[in-house]
Design an enzyme around this catalytic site. Sequence first.
Site, PDB file in Angstrom:
ATOM      1  CG  HIS A  89      -1.969   0.996   1.241  1.00  0.00           C
ATOM      2  ND1 HIS A  89      -3.152   0.835   0.567  1.00  0.00           N
ATOM      3  CD2 HIS A  89      -2.041   2.209   1.833  1.00  0.00           C
ATOM      4  CE1 HIS A  89      -3.914   1.893   0.747  1.00  0.00           C
ATOM      5  NE2 HIS A  89      -3.259   2.749   1.512  1.00  0.00           N
ATOM      6  CG  HIS A 141     -10.663   3.727   2.271  1.00  0.00           C
ATOM      7  ND1 HIS A 141     -11.239   4.078   3.446  1.00  0.00           N
ATOM      8  CD2 HIS A 141      -9.327   3.726   2.512  1.00  0.00           C
ATOM      9  CE1 HIS A 141     -10.300   4.297   4.359  1.00  0.00           C
ATOM     10  NE2 HIS A 141      -9.134   4.095   3.812  1.00  0.00           N
TER      11      HIS A 141
END
Lengths: 221, 744
Positions: free
Chosen positions: B56, B107
């Site tokens: 990430h 998200h």
Amino acid sequence: MRASVIVFPGSNCDRDVAVALQRACGRRPNMVWHADVRLPESDLVVIPGGFSYGDYLRTGAVAARAPIMREVAAAAKKGVRILGICNGFQVLCETQLLPGVLLRNRDLKFICRTVELDVVNSDSDFTRNWKKGQKLRIPIAHGDGSYFADSGTLKSLNDNGRVALRYCDNPNGSLEDIAGIFSENRRILGLMPHPERAADPELGGSVDGAAVFKSLVQALA
Amino acid sequence: MQGNAAIRKTQDPPDLRRIAAEHGMNAAEFGEMCKILGRDPSACELGVFALMWSEHCSYKSSKVWLKKLPTEGPHVICGPGENAGVIDIGEGASGEKLAAVFKIESHNHPSFIEPYQGAATGVGGILRDVFTMGARPVANLNALRFGAVDHPKTRSLVAGVVAGIGGYGNCVGIPTVAGEVNFHKSYNGNNLVNAMTVGVARQDRIFYARATGVGNPVCYVGSKTGRDGIKGATMASAEFNDNAESQRPTVQVGDPFTEKLLLEACLELMATDAIVAIQDMGAAGLTSSAVEMAGKGGLGIELDLDNVPQRETGMNAYEMMISESQERMLLVLKPGSEEKARDIFRKWELDAVVIGKLTDTGRLVVRHKGGVEADIPLAPLVTRAPVYERPVEDTPKQQPLDPVRYPLPPGMDLGAALEKLVSCPDLCSKLWIIDQYDRHVGTNTVYTGGDASVVRLHGTHRGLAMKVDCTPRYCAADPHEGGKQAVAESWRNITAVGAKPLALTDNMNFGSPEKPRIMGQFAGCIMGIREACLALDYPVVSGNVSFYSETKGEAVQPTPVIGGVGVMEDVSKTARLTHATEGDRLYVIGATAGHIGQSLYLREIHGVEAGSPPPVDLQAERRHGDFVRGLVENGVVRACHDVSDGGLLVAVAELCMAAGCGVDLTASDDSPGFWFGEDQGRYILCLPAGARFPLAEKAKQAGIPVAEIGILGGGDICLGGRSLIPLARLRRSHGRTLPALMGE
């Protein structure tokens, strides 16, 4: 017209209404911070839309107890015009400058939509540029807009010409389709629709809301 | 300066390796970390490395490919690498030079576990990415993908995600103006929530993360730190198994009210000259913001965690460094500006506390309760972060399908097929969703609900056009063509309202990069995006990669979402579908060959997902788009619509439904390939009756195929004077699908 716009933490239509006021009267309103203890000399006080104090506890409940609201209440007593839009309407109900409350929308969802409204009473400094029975198109944007009051209050609102606007197709479950009401002396107007969002021809939508600001300028110039 | 001996030892080595593995760190990465430190890490240091080296935060699997994207152009002020991309959009109300600042971010994982908070904090995070650069957010967009409509989780995910997006954006007071929503079974175990924010800043007031000035104070502002969101970035770097639910504590909780205060306080402080550098605490919280600011400045940073505002007691250094509590920022201030910052943040009822300073050591030193919890050299933490050239396996090419093999099923005519298509989940009215988003706050929203949305630049007549686009089924069938098509459709949508496309942000949503097949999809899409960006002069200025969108080995369809931004000089010239009216002549620009492979017609009517996707001829795309934009700018056309999902007849139906007016189509072809094929590079246009503009001639001169296909009027969609379906019925079906899905 000397106008003041009250700004709470979480207000988010303060700039929008200031732009509409300036367009109508050529003069910038005072932006008054919630913690201020003095209200500038004003002919009109606007409580704008938004999420004052995050709408935590209850919509408008915390804002109603902000220092500046004592001044607004005092101004109201003196007959200063007060306009509460959306969250501002909720604040006015919480301060008991207007009767009733605004509950969660019937479907429990936030609704943003341009709705059709019926002008019930055009006899006020806010509504004089509309005609009784005129159909308006103005956007709403709220999660808590379902107007509620006891039957005695509703009767008194009806009997005294204090219902300003009704929804033509009730979006949120408001009793008697009520979208906006006046105080007893019709110097205070609270409404859920956003007239400042229907006041600029360049945006390409309805400009039915501009009449509110035009009416105020005519009355208070 | 503390020596290594002073580092707190909290774990024995075997235990450390186990914890590292739990953080998603492999043995080689663990070894590299120990080499950099010259010893075993403390718990806090392990947390810092694990986060910074997570997929990430480090982009370790995607980096080698992302480098291939074109990121430069005459309008680009700042490309990828900062919090958001920055482009030149010309002048503002008083002649000042303005910039658009924008980015899209996923998200996905949090939104599947806890849809409301996951989606809400997705919006919060992307808003901060934009205002941390000094821009006032002017619009939000979102791209959502959910599982099949009949999957038991879909309804609650849709309800939660939509309420979360609305709940956050509405409260902060940023209009949500555009988006796209798809449903497909590949998203059953991983819905996608991509949120984009567009902001506007003065070009001379753009703030960056690069810290300068040894000794300058480091100031923490915003919400207090709690234990929420711990290991969120790690979670987002792994695939789900059966117990996704158990990861709920890793999802952060959003507070849009605090975000609104933080936005106003930051912009107020930015109007002074107090700030040297600023970085929001997004994924990996305090760790990434401290490392990025000091690292980009080539400096060191010391943090004293005793001063961090905390809303829970007994937090240790590890927890504070990796907490993903929301609505927080880290600032480097000019010396002597601390009081100014404190005053402004106090007015907005937020904390502003000096928690450290910049140093010349090149090290991140974290102190807590009198001890040193971390002492890490920053340069190798960044430069020796793992980079993987993962094996790539190409997606097998599919053959074009012969449309003759897919006629209308027995008993179904064109009208019935059209009704079924416009009411399928991907094409049905999204009003149930859109109505939950405040689209008007700010009173600059000029146009929503068309190909792209238009937001006026405050105080001017100029505007920004924006849209998010991707066609995952094309990408699954042919990643390269699918990547091209996503960029081309974005460019086409912005063009269709009359704006000039300037730059884009990309959100790459894929399965596990450790699988060559998935990496092949990723690489293919990247190369397709690259080709289209170059051909259309449409560079990438920011983006986000979300791998591991898979559950129990089932990956999502490759979904490279393109968020495009364009500029228009006069918003009153916006081409609107609603402007089309009775008597208008309807034209199609671009050639219709009847490409049926991967079309919605094939999927929804025949239940077949097969064939090659429609190829995009980028030169034709550009020619057609530039021609159409010129027509809109010159006021020649009354309405314009791009032809995409569902093909020509669906585009015509969408125009008619928006305008509230039927049509009589005159084309002699009545084959489903002609009407529902998804050939690219096409637009439909309306010219007023009696317009003297020689469209056919001008198009011919420009080498662009054009055909007149009908006249607007009446209450039906007609072909050759015969009604295919009444418009009212079409609208009813179009509008009923989503409320029915949501149980209303």
